[in-house]
Design a protein around this motif. Structure first.
Motif, PDB file in Angstrom:
ATOM      1  N   VAL A 193      -2.327  -3.696  -1.895  1.00  0.00           N
ATOM      2  CA  VAL A 193      -3.420  -3.366  -2.823  1.00  0.00           C
ATOM      3  C   VAL A 193      -3.060  -3.921  -4.192  1.00  0.00           C
ATOM      4  CG1 VAL A 193      -3.974  -1.248  -1.562  1.00  0.00           C
ATOM      5  CG2 VAL A 193      -2.446  -1.144  -3.541  1.00  0.00           C
ATOM      6  N   LEU A 194      -4.004  -3.831  -5.131  1.00  0.00           N
ATOM      7  CA  LEU A 194      -3.772  -4.294  -6.496  1.00  0.00           C
ATOM      8  C   LEU A 194      -3.584  -3.105  -7.425  1.00  0.00           C
ATOM      9  CD1 LEU A 194      -6.494  -7.089  -6.696  1.00  0.00           C
ATOM     10  CD2 LEU A 194      -4.060  -7.366  -6.183  1.00  0.00           C
ATOM     11  N   GLN A 195      -2.468  -3.087  -8.130  1.00  0.00           N
ATOM     12  CA  GLN A 195      -2.278  -2.106  -9.194  1.00  0.00           C
ATOM     13  C   GLN A 195      -2.846  -2.710 -10.471  1.00  0.00           C
ATOM     14  OE1 GLN A 195       1.772  -1.220 -10.235  1.00  0.00           O
ATOM     15  NE2 GLN A 195       1.212   0.483 -11.575  1.00  0.00           N
ATOM     16  N   ARG A 251       0.826  -1.212   0.000  1.00  0.00           N
ATOM     17  CA  ARG A 251       0.000   0.000   0.000  1.00  0.00           C
ATOM     18  C   ARG A 251       0.862   1.264   0.000  1.00  0.00           C
ATOM     19  NH1 ARG A 251      -5.382   0.969   1.131  1.00  0.00           N
ATOM     20  NH2 ARG A 251      -5.709  -1.247   1.556  1.00  0.00           N
ATOM     21  N   THR A 252       2.044   1.171   0.584  1.00  0.00           N
ATOM     22  CA  THR A 252       2.936   2.338   0.656  1.00  0.00           C
ATOM     23  C   THR A 252       3.454   2.761  -0.717  1.00  0.00           C
ATOM     24  OG1 THR A 252       4.775   0.819   1.117  1.00  0.00           O
ATOM     25  CG2 THR A 252       3.684   1.858   3.010  1.00  0.00           C
ATOM     26  N   GLU A 253       3.331   1.909  -1.724  1.00  0.00           N
ATOM     27  CA  GLU A 253       3.806   2.252  -3.063  1.00  0.00           C
ATOM     28  C   GLU A 253       2.770   2.997  -3.899  1.00  0.00           C
ATOM     29  OE1 GLU A 253       5.484  -0.977  -5.243  1.00  0.00           O
ATOM     30  OE2 GLU A 253       6.889  -1.539  -3.653  1.00  0.00           O
ATOM     31  N   VAL A 254       1.561   3.132  -3.383  1.00  0.00           N
ATOM     32  CA  VAL A 254       0.540   3.900  -4.105  1.00  0.00           C
ATOM     33  C   VAL A 254       0.948   5.375  -4.084  1.00  0.00           C
ATOM     34  CG1 VAL A 254      -1.885   4.585  -4.202  1.00  0.00           C
ATOM     35  CG2 VAL A 254      -1.268   2.262  -3.487  1.00  0.00           C
ATOM     36  N   PRO A 255       1.093   6.013  -5.247  1.00  0.00           N
ATOM     37  CA  PRO A 255       1.530   7.412  -5.282  1.00  0.00           C
ATOM     38  C   PRO A 255       0.563   8.340  -4.547  1.00  0.00           C
ATOM     39  CG  PRO A 255       1.669   6.417  -7.461  1.00  0.00           C
ATOM     40  CD  PRO A 255       0.911   5.455  -6.601  1.00  0.00           C
ATOM     41  N   ASP A 256       1.075   9.398  -3.977  1.00  0.00           N
ATOM     42  CA  ASP A 256       0.233  10.384  -3.300  1.00  0.00           C
ATOM     43  C   ASP A 256      -0.798  10.939  -4.281  1.00  0.00           C
ATOM     44  OD1 ASP A 256       1.693  10.039  -1.002  1.00  0.00           O
ATOM     45  OD2 ASP A 256       3.009  11.765  -1.347  1.00  0.00           O
ATOM     46  N   GLY A 257      -2.026  11.100  -3.800  1.00  0.00           N
ATOM     47  CA  GLY A 257      -3.085  11.666  -4.623  1.00  0.00           C
ATOM     48  C   GLY A 257      -3.867  10.657  -5.427  1.00  0.00           C
ATOM     49  N   PHE A 292      -6.001   4.644 -17.334  1.00  0.00           N
ATOM     50  CA  PHE A 292      -5.353   5.466 -16.315  1.00  0.00           C
ATOM     51  C   PHE A 292      -4.651   4.558 -15.316  1.00  0.00           C
ATOM     52  CE2 PHE A 292      -8.663   8.251 -17.883  1.00  0.00           C
ATOM     53  CZ  PHE A 292      -8.119   9.525 -17.825  1.00  0.00           C
ATOM     54  N   ASP A 293      -3.667   5.096 -14.610  1.00  0.00           N
ATOM     55  CA  ASP A 293      -3.104   4.354 -13.481  1.00  0.00           C
ATOM     56  C   ASP A 293      -4.190   4.231 -12.419  1.00  0.00           C
ATOM     57  OD1 ASP A 293      -0.637   4.130 -14.655  1.00  0.00           O
ATOM     58  OD2 ASP A 293       0.191   5.905 -13.689  1.00  0.00           O
ATOM     59  N   MET A 294      -4.493   2.981 -12.030  1.00  0.00           N
ATOM     60  CA  MET A 294      -5.565   2.761 -11.065  1.00  0.00           C
ATOM     61  C   MET A 294      -5.165   1.680 -10.078  1.00  0.00           C
ATOM     62  SD  MET A 294      -8.997   3.035 -13.446  1.00  0.00           S
ATOM     63  CE  MET A 294     -10.097   2.894 -12.060  1.00  0.00           C
ATOM     64  N   TYR A 295      -5.714   1.800  -8.869  1.00  0.00           N
ATOM     65  CA  TYR A 295      -5.402   0.873  -7.783  1.00  0.00           C
ATOM     66  C   TYR A 295      -6.705   0.416  -7.143  1.00  0.00           C
ATOM     67  CZ  TYR A 295      -0.843   2.965  -8.520  1.00  0.00           C
ATOM     68  OH  TYR A 295       0.320   3.413  -9.102  1.00  0.00           O
ATOM     69  N   MET A 296      -6.738  -0.844  -6.708  1.00  0.00           N
ATOM     70  CA  MET A 296      -7.955  -1.422  -6.155  1.00  0.00           C
ATOM     71  C   MET A 296      -7.635  -2.197  -4.880  1.00  0.00           C
ATOM     72  SD  MET A 296     -10.678  -3.969  -8.084  1.00  0.00           S
ATOM     73  CE  MET A 296      -9.665  -5.459  -7.959  1.00  0.00           C
TER      74      MET A 296
END
Length: 230
Positions: free
Chosen positions: A174-176, A63-69, A153-157
């Motif tokens: 999370v899943l990228q 989860r820490t790799e999800v970019p800010d915003g 788009f770059d998306m995360y779930m």
């Protein structure tokens, strides 16, 4: 609008919940796990997840790799019993994994959403011509159609309910998304563009009157979302 109309709009904001009110064979994951046939539901969930993994539709990341915003969108299971029309016996337990598109934000992870479908007059016309000329017709259904297209788009779930990994659970991972998953607001449009490019690549050309009718030599191919007739 009358008060009843506003209530109907609120209900339809969640399509799965809306359908489930009139169809007892459609439900969420937590409801399916309370059913007498939960063993079959679990098997359907495992099959769906394995199909996505084998096709590399996502990547598990901390989860820490999800970019800010960036938003991490919820995952939603749509569970459906499929029955024989005549006998009403269940022949398949279908679990479909969706992104919760209702949580998407305009201009952040989607823009355009419109996707064309073949016009009904085109379907009727081609079927009448096929009958009059004794043409052979076939119907096809694209399996896991939407995820065949790359994501826009770059998306995360979030990890879907009922799923954990040896690397961590939904609190830590999370899943990228790498492919165009069901549930996204633009999923139908992205799939339509992907399919059109593929058909053009093998020699099909769209009709000038109906962009979902394609021609190649003496072959006519009609497309309605992820179903086709040729």
């Amino acid at each position: 609008l009358h008060e009843d109309d506003y209530l109907l709009q609120d209900e339809m904001a969640d399509p799965i919940a809306f359908i489930a009110k009139s169809d007892p064979d459609t439900m969420y994951f937590h409801q399916a796990m309370k059913q007498p046939d939960r063993k079959q539901w679990r098997a359907a969930v495992v099959k769906e997840v394995n199909d996505h993994i084998e096709r590399k539709h996502w990547r598990l990341i901390p989860r820490t790799e999800v970019p800010d915003g960036f938003e991490v969108l919820p995952a939603v299971w749509s569970m459906k019993r499929k029955r024989n029309i005549k006998t009403r016996e269940v022949y398949k337990w279908k679990a479909r994994l969706n992104v919760h598109g209702g949580k998407q934000t305009y201009a952040v992870n989607y823009f355009e959403t419109f996707a064309p479908v073949v016009q009904w007059i085109s379907i009727r016309l081609i079927l009448v011509l096929a009958l009059l000329n004794n043409w052979h017709t076939r119907q096809i259904d694209f399996v896991l159609a939407y995820p065949q297209a790359d994501i826009e788009f770059d998306m995360y779930m979030e990890l879907p309910a009922g799923i954990e990994t040896k690397y961590g659970n939904g609190k830590t991972h999370v899943l990228q998304l790498l492919k165009n998953l069901y549930g996204q607001k633009q999923a139908g449009r992205v799939w339509s563009q992907h399919m059109t490019k593929g058909l053009r690549r093998i020699g099909f050309r769209p009709s000038a009157v109906d962009e979902c009718v394609f021609y190649r030599g003496n072959v006519i191919f009609l497309v309605y979302v992820d179903d086709g007739i040729f």
